[in-house]
Enzyme design. Structure first.
Site, PDB file in Angstrom:
ATOM      1  CB  ILE A 156      -0.968  -0.007   1.214  1.00 24.61           C
ATOM      2  CG1 ILE A 156      -1.796  -1.301   1.226  1.00 24.61           C
ATOM      3  CG2 ILE A 156      -1.899   1.204   1.159  1.00 24.61           C
ATOM      4  CD1 ILE A 156      -2.624  -1.515   2.482  1.00 24.61           C
ATOM      5  CB  ALA A 231      -1.815   3.112   9.508  1.00 24.07           C
ATOM      6  NE  ARG A 232      -6.457  -1.757  11.507  1.00 24.36           N
ATOM      7  CZ  ARG A 232      -6.858  -1.844  10.238  1.00 24.36           C
ATOM      8  NH1 ARG A 232      -7.011  -0.775   9.504  1.00 24.36           N
ATOM      9  NH2 ARG A 232      -7.154  -3.026   9.712  1.00 24.36           N
ATOM     10  CD  GLU A 261     -11.565   3.432  13.251  1.00 21.22           C
ATOM     11  OE1 GLU A 261     -12.012   2.348  12.808  1.00 21.22           O
ATOM     12  OE2 GLU A 261     -10.550   3.966  12.804  1.00 21.22           O
ATOM     13  CG  HIS A 279     -11.498   2.346   9.225  1.00 19.12           C
ATOM     14  ND1 HIS A 279     -10.983   1.727  10.328  1.00 19.12           N
ATOM     15  CD2 HIS A 279     -10.906   1.725   8.172  1.00 19.12           C
ATOM     16  CE1 HIS A 279     -10.123   0.784   9.977  1.00 19.12           C
ATOM     17  NE2 HIS A 279     -10.075   0.755   8.649  1.00 19.12           N
TER      18      HIS A 279
HETATM   19  C1  DGY Z   1      -8.390  -3.209   6.214  1.00 22.85           C
HETATM   20  O1  DGY Z   1      -8.635  -3.967   5.271  1.00 22.85           O
HETATM   21  O2  DGY Z   1      -7.590  -3.505   7.091  1.00 22.85           O
HETATM   22  C2  DGY Z   1      -9.115  -1.915   6.248  1.00 22.85           C
HETATM   23  O3  DGY Z   1      -8.673  -1.088   7.259  1.00 22.85           O
HETATM   24  C3  DGY Z   1     -10.610  -2.137   6.353  1.00 22.85           C
HETATM   25  O4  DGY Z   1     -10.897  -2.747   7.570  1.00 22.85           O
END
Ligand code: DGY
Length: 321
Positions: A156, A231-232, A261, A279
């Site tokens: 990514i 990312a997260r 979230e 998200h």
């Molecule tokens: C993932 O695929 O990890 C995305 O964040 C969607 O949850």
């Protein structure tokens, strides 16, 4: 012919579930009321797991799943799945990074541009009539000639770098080691932030990356810098981000992910210098279908003794047992 047994911990998209139902006997753990009892009863006969990175799968769960050969995860992230425990038992893990990388890269670019060109505020400026009343919107900063740092240069991250290249920016990245890539390498995220005008977080979630984007990183990125997170939420020290954006230590942020979230901290969401997305970087019909399809394709490949289409790590060649 007897169908193989598959445990569904998190369902895939309807089209995919129909394909899975046709090919396998599905055991719907996701719908079970008493999950421990369900796992104890059906786990021992299952040869595969269909899931998503948001559903937990622990080492202890695997004690009830002695025949499982593969865990197919329809998301890219899998931080709640104990991948080390799977590897220890010779179980494959597949994910969907390849299927979603283009949409996530588009979103990173969109958030960076929207944050720096104040798209949401400028949109309101036109809609509210302020343009007519107050005149020209303030001048902003061009993207051309700036430096874009990408923290995490996997599938990514590389797609994101390629989205930015045509904007005539310089690109830098962090990774464990320098890679054979045409961009500048930084060993530390803080050094990358110091160098960059835009910093994009695309590292995996989990304990190793928790709060890695902290007060020091935001200070290094600076008052004209933009932080983008696809990312997260867990990779960010969110109170530090709120403080940096409120005080002007950091210029702006474009955020697809949050610590809490789907109810992110209002102290963050009400700031004028954030651009927010729910998200949803991979949230298109095409991509979500493709992500789901990886589950079907990997299962089929394993049971046919073919190479998997998107394994997370290597194991000895799969055999169709
Ligand atoms: C993932 O695929 O990890 C995305 O964040 C969607 O949850």
């Amino acid at each position: 012919m007897t169908k193989r047994d598959v445990l569904v911990m998190f369902p895939a998209r309807p089209k995919t579930m129909a394909q899975l139902e046709a090919a396998y006997t599905l055991h719907r753990y996701d719908e079970a009321e008493d999950k421990p009892a369900f796992l104890a009863e059906y786990g021992p006969r299952c040869e595969a797991i269909v899931t998503n990175g948001h559903a937990a799968l622990s080492r202890a769960d695997l004690d009830h799943l002695p025949k499982v050969k593969i865990v197919c995860c329809s998301s890219a992230g899998f931080e709640f799945i104990d991948a080390e425990a799977l590897k220890d038992r010779g179980i494959w893990l597949t994910n969907s990074s390849l299927a979603l990388c283009d949409d996530v890269a588009d979103t990173a670019l969109m958030l960076a541009l929207a944050a720096r060109r104040q798209l949401v505020a400028a949109h309101d400026y036109v809609r509210s009539g302020d343009w007519g009343r107050k005149g020209m919107y303030p001048l902003l900063s061009s993207m051309k000639g700036k430096r874009v740092g990408i923290a995490g240069i996997g599938t990514i991250g590389q797609a994101i770098a390629r989205r930015f290249e045509p904007l005539r920016v310089e690109i830098g990245y962090t990774a464990r080691n320098a890679r054979d890539l045409p961009w500048r390498y930084f060993g530390e995220v803080e050094a990358l932030a110091e160098w960059a005008d835009v910093l994009v977080a695309v590292v995996p979630g989990g304990a190793a990356t928790e709060r890695m984007f902290d007060r020091k990183v935001f200070a290094a990125l600076g008052a004209t810098g933009t932080f983008v997170n696809v990312a997260r939420g867990s990779v960010v020290d969110e109170p530090a981000l709120i403080e940096a954006l409120s005080s002007g230590t950091l210029g702006s942020a474009g955020l697809d992910v949050f610590l809490d979230e789907p109810n992110p901290d209002p102290a963050l969401t009400r700031l004028p210098n954030v651009t927010l997305y729910p998200h949803h970087a991979s949230g298109t019909v095409e991509t979500r279908d493709a992500m789901s399809q990886t589950v079907v394709d990997n299962l089929a490949a394993l049971f046919a003794g073919q190479p998997l289409t998107s394994p997370v790590y290597d194991l000895p060649a799969p055999s169709g047992r």
